[in-house]
Scaffold this motif. Structure first.
Motif, PDB file in Angstrom:
ATOM      1  N   UNK B 105       0.914  -1.261  -0.048  1.00 42.29           N
ATOM      2  CA  UNK B 105       0.052  -0.142   0.131  1.00 42.29           C
ATOM      3  C   UNK B 105       0.837   1.194   0.098  1.00 42.29           C
ATOM      4  N   UNK B 106       1.206   1.760  -1.014  1.00 43.68           N
ATOM      5  CA  UNK B 106       2.151   2.970  -1.262  1.00 43.68           C
ATOM      6  C   UNK B 106       1.704   4.099  -0.508  1.00 43.68           C
ATOM      7  N   UNK B 107       2.566   4.690   0.313  1.00 38.65           N
ATOM      8  CA  UNK B 107       2.358   5.836   1.416  1.00 38.65           C
ATOM      9  C   UNK B 107       3.006   6.883   0.675  1.00 38.65           C
ATOM     10  N   UNK B 138       2.840   6.440  -7.918  1.00 37.66           N
ATOM     11  CA  UNK B 138       3.320   6.993  -6.397  1.00 37.66           C
ATOM     12  C   UNK B 138       4.676   7.827  -6.638  1.00 37.66           C
ATOM     13  N   UNK B 139       5.390   7.470  -7.665  1.00 37.93           N
ATOM     14  CA  UNK B 139       6.725   8.204  -7.814  1.00 37.93           C
ATOM     15  C   UNK B 139       6.627   9.265  -8.487  1.00 37.93           C
ATOM     16  N   UNK B 140       5.502   9.721  -9.517  1.00 39.99           N
ATOM     17  CA  UNK B 140       5.460  10.836 -10.028  1.00 39.99           C
ATOM     18  C   UNK B 140       4.853  11.770  -9.015  1.00 39.99           C
ATOM     19  N   UNK B 178      11.073  10.872 -13.606  1.00 40.76           N
ATOM     20  CA  UNK B 178       9.932  11.563 -12.772  1.00 40.76           C
ATOM     21  C   UNK B 178      10.355  13.040 -12.457  1.00 40.76           C
ATOM     22  N   UNK B 179      11.453  13.394 -13.070  1.00 43.04           N
ATOM     23  CA  UNK B 179      11.845  14.928 -13.234  1.00 43.04           C
ATOM     24  C   UNK B 179      12.884  15.350 -12.016  1.00 43.04           C
ATOM     25  N   UNK B 180      13.470  14.263 -11.437  1.00 42.28           N
ATOM     26  CA  UNK B 180      14.698  14.529 -10.569  1.00 42.28           C
ATOM     27  C   UNK B 180      15.929  14.726 -11.312  1.00 42.28           C
TER      28      UNK B 180
END
Lengths: 105, 219
Positions: B105-107, B138-140, B178-180
């Motif tokens: 369950x991604x937080x 989640x990552x984005x 993801x833009x990092x």
């Protein structure tokens, strides 16, 4: 103005598990799945060399990281577990040929 | 040359570990943290093998009791929290090295997390391979906190076998898309995990105290 390109040397692991053409198709599918048809077209992804377990692909310079990421997420081709390792990124085909000629098998 | 490090491997046998180590050396890794029994683990020159434990506590109380029992027996201590409450407790505890927010369950990482986080957030590639859509979503959403440098981030492979291993530049690409910033992403697979492992090795060897102060003895 001429578009800048990058050449990626991608190694299929394990070697001889799938041929280069199929690995390239899997890479294209991965780019399409992640970034859509527009992403695939703007990446201008082409297979430059597809023999053996090392393939060389060409893409648009500003989409290089997207292609690297798409290769990272390929885990299966034709029902076989494979990994696509991006072993070299270069701006010219001459450098790629030099890298391949120096073996690094 | 950058000291590339993979902070999470979970091989199922010593033979697999040997294969993975040979491959890791080719890929340019200098250190790896392995979960599981390392008795009789093979060694490969050029790649340091360190011990990792991944805690899966049910609540905060259990997290603290596991940490007090296990912290100084492992080089890397990671937590997969079942809830936001446990995640926040793990993130602010200086005995925890990394927190895997991208569990079953991604937080989400948000400004509350950014306020308290001392431990790094770990992004395991294995989760992206298992559940790409959910993990990418989640990552984005979380990447803006990694971009701003407010929350430290590291990317691991979470590999069970050689086929799941990827080159450091490919692990870094997870954050870059993801833009990092590329430099932050590269540090997430090199300096950050390598320094965590190195400092904890020194602590376990008694050369550094838990707060990070070197133990100096007079000769």
């Amino acid at each position: 103005m001429r578009r800048k390109r990058r050449y990626l040397v991608i190694s299929v692991r394990p070697p001889d598990s799938v041929d280069g053409q199929k690995a390239f198709e899997a890479l294209k599918d991965s780019v399409r799945k992640l970034f859509g048809e527009v992403g695939l077209l703007s990446s201008d992804l082409r297979l430059v060399r597809g023999e053996g377990h090392r393939i060389v692909v060409r893409c648009s310079s500003d989409q290089t990281w997207n292609v690297v990421f798409a290769a990272t997420l390929v885990s299966e081709v034709d029902g076989k577990k494979v990994a696509l390792d991006v072993v070299r990124v270069s701006g010219t085909l001459r450098k790629v040929k030099g890298f391949l000629a120096g073996d690094h098998s | 040359m950058r000291p590339y490090a993979d902070i999470w491997w979970r091989p199922t046998s010593p033979d697999l570990l040997r294969e993975m180590l040979v491959l890791a050396r080719e890929m340019g890794y200098r250190a790896v943290a392995v979960e599981g029994d390392l008795t009789g683990a093979p060694s490969v020159e050029g790649v340091e093998v360190l011990r990792r434990v991944t805690l899966r506590p049910k609540d905060v109380g259990q997290l603290y009791s596991q940490l007090s029992r296990l912290r100084w027996r492992y080089h890397v201590v990671s937590v997969i929290p079942p809830s936001r409450e446990v995640a926040m407790a793990a993130l602010r505890d200086n005995r925890v090295d990394t927190v895997v927010m991208l569990g079953d369950e991604p937080i989400p990482v948000d400004h509350h997390v950014a306020e308290v986080a001392r431990a790094a957030v770990e992004v395991p590639l294995s989760r992206l391979l298992e559940e790409p859509e959910r993990s990418l979503s989640w990552l984005l959403r979380s990447a803006r906190w990694f971009r701003r440098g407010r929350v430290r981030v590291t990317v691991s492979s979470g590999a069970c076998g050689p086929i799941e291993l990827r080159r450091p530049v490919q692990l870094a690409s997870v954050l870059i898309v993801a833009g990092v910033e590329p430099e932050v992403a590269r540090r997430a697979v090199s300096d950050l995990p390598y320094n965590v492992m190195r400092e904890n090795s020194l602590r376990l060897a008694g050369l550094m105290d838990p707060s990070g102060v070197w133990e100096v003895t007079e000769r």
